[in-house]
Design a protein around this motif. Sequence first.
Motif, PDB file in Angstrom:
ATOM      1  N   VAL A   1     -10.712  25.246  26.209  1.00 13.07           N
ATOM      2  CA  VAL A   1     -10.577  24.537  27.240  1.00 13.07           C
ATOM      3  C   VAL A   1      -9.690  22.770  27.174  1.00 13.07           C
ATOM      4  N   ARG A   2     -11.243  22.323  26.008  1.00 18.40           N
ATOM      5  CA  ARG A   2     -11.841  21.131  26.318  1.00 18.40           C
ATOM      6  C   ARG A   2     -10.655  20.632  26.131  1.00 18.40           C
ATOM      7  N   GLY A   3     -10.236  21.034  24.732  1.00 22.52           N
ATOM      8  CA  GLY A   3      -8.803  20.408  23.836  1.00 22.52           C
ATOM      9  C   GLY A   3      -7.835  20.062  24.169  1.00 22.52           C
ATOM     10  N   PHE A   4      -7.621  21.284  24.586  1.00 23.79           N
ATOM     11  CA  PHE A   4      -6.180  22.405  25.224  1.00 23.79           C
ATOM     12  C   PHE A   4      -5.791  20.422  26.844  1.00 23.79           C
ATOM     13  N   GLN A   5      -7.345  20.044  27.843  1.00 23.90           N
ATOM     14  CA  GLN A   5      -7.212  19.477  28.303  1.00 23.90           C
ATOM     15  C   GLN A   5      -7.207  17.816  28.258  1.00 23.90           C
ATOM     16  N   GLY A   6      -7.882  17.546  26.788  1.00 24.83           N
ATOM     17  CA  GLY A   6      -8.139  16.336  26.420  1.00 24.83           C
ATOM     18  C   GLY A   6      -6.580  16.436  25.287  1.00 24.83           C
ATOM     19  N   LYS A   7      -6.304  16.841  25.086  1.00 26.33           N
ATOM     20  CA  LYS A   7      -4.569  16.628  24.476  1.00 26.33           C
ATOM     21  C   LYS A   7      -3.869  15.696  25.124  1.00 26.33           C
ATOM     22  N   ARG A   8      -3.575  16.790  26.780  1.00 23.11           N
ATOM     23  CA  ARG A   8      -2.689  16.605  27.526  1.00 23.11           C
ATOM     24  C   ARG A   8      -3.488  15.283  28.323  1.00 23.11           C
ATOM     25  N   GLY A   9      -4.468  15.023  28.123  1.00 22.22           N
ATOM     26  CA  GLY A   9      -4.403  13.699  29.044  1.00 22.22           C
ATOM     27  C   GLY A   9      -5.312  13.690  30.777  1.00 22.22           C
ATOM     28  N   LEU A  10      -5.674  15.801  30.415  1.00 25.28           N
ATOM     29  CA  LEU A  10      -6.054  16.219  32.325  1.00 25.28           C
ATOM     30  C   LEU A  10      -7.823  15.421  32.263  1.00 25.28           C
ATOM     31  N   PRO A  11      -8.359  15.674  33.242  1.00 23.30           N
ATOM     32  CA  PRO A  11     -10.434  15.234  33.517  1.00 23.30           C
ATOM     33  C   PRO A  11     -10.435  16.494  31.950  1.00 23.30           C
ATOM     34  N   VAL A  12     -11.435  15.906  30.513  1.00 21.63           N
ATOM     35  CA  VAL A  12     -12.107  17.054  29.781  1.00 21.63           C
ATOM     36  C   VAL A  12     -13.023  17.646  30.194  1.00 21.63           C
ATOM     37  N   THR A  13     -13.020  18.246  30.815  1.00 25.06           N
ATOM     38  CA  THR A  13     -14.643  19.831  31.840  1.00 25.06           C
ATOM     39  C   THR A  13     -15.344  20.752  30.913  1.00 25.06           C
ATOM     40  N   GLY A  14     -13.871  21.382  30.163  1.00 26.14           N
ATOM     41  CA  GLY A  14     -14.203  22.519  29.771  1.00 26.14           C
ATOM     42  C   GLY A  14     -14.061  23.868  31.052  1.00 26.14           C
ATOM     43  N   LYS A  15     -13.263  23.148  32.071  1.00 31.09           N
ATOM     44  CA  LYS A  15     -13.291  24.437  33.395  1.00 31.09           C
ATOM     45  C   LYS A  15     -11.605  24.415  33.229  1.00 31.09           C
TER      46      LYS A  15
END
Length: 306
Positions: free
Chosen positions: A138-152
Amino acid sequence: MPGKTLVRKPFIRRTLAAAVVVAVTAGCSAQAADRASDPSDGKPDGGATAPSGASTPSAAPTPSPTPTPSRTPSPTPSATESERPEDAESSSAPPAEVLMAQGDGGNRVRKLQARLAQIGWFDDAPTGTYGPVTATAVRGFQGKRGLPVTGKTDTVTWQRLLAMTKEPTRAELEGKAVNKPKVELDPRCLNGRVMCISKTSRTLSWVVDGAVKSTMDVRFGSQYTPTREGVFSVFMKSRDHVSSLYDTPMPYALFFSGGQAVHYSADFAANGYKGASHGCVNVRDRKAVAALFDQVRNGDKVVVHW
């Protein structure tokens, strides 16, 4: 000249050479799966202040009548012009609601894992348990798309994932059909002899003059020991290398940046993406990386990209 200290340059050169050898032979090794917390990017904004130029003397002023001061008071800012904290609070968007996080489980988590697998962020069979591996995906997915990287998985992350994927089939939910994203070559990989390494598809492609000769699965360092991105070149080959830092074997090591290298990993072969390296590019197919080792030469280009 009396009192002048002489510096022995040969001694300095020997010291620097020894430091380089230690850094390369240290290498990297496999480590446990990523922890849940995330460090900040830590990149400060920078800028230079332009120097002020010399002032230009002004022309002699022309005498003019002295103005009569106005006795009309300046207008007082109205309520709409002044700062009103309550307006600022009402205009800000509410925080996204967390739907799933570590410790959760069930069919919804299984669907999350299956959808992440459709776009190459989850390579294991869906388990229905939201553990460290799922949080890392989830963190990888978030970081790739510029979302807050939380893992949640919050509402914003979930909606973005739904828009990019389809309803998982029964085979996908059971881990029998894993779709990996198509391997796309970075433009920097199209000329010459290149190990083209994609963090998105988690693959290494051996490319010669734009033609892909072989492709293999790879994994990278964790968020605490990330694999460097950019353009490098192979500067050392070591068939039976052993990391002096971690005392673990690194067969078929192709060093491209300090102690980071492409090499075979028995841990990757046994445990898949549940773990990570200390920065190296791990290959789990021993036969494939052995053939790659024989073909790659010192000086060949290495491109690590998203």
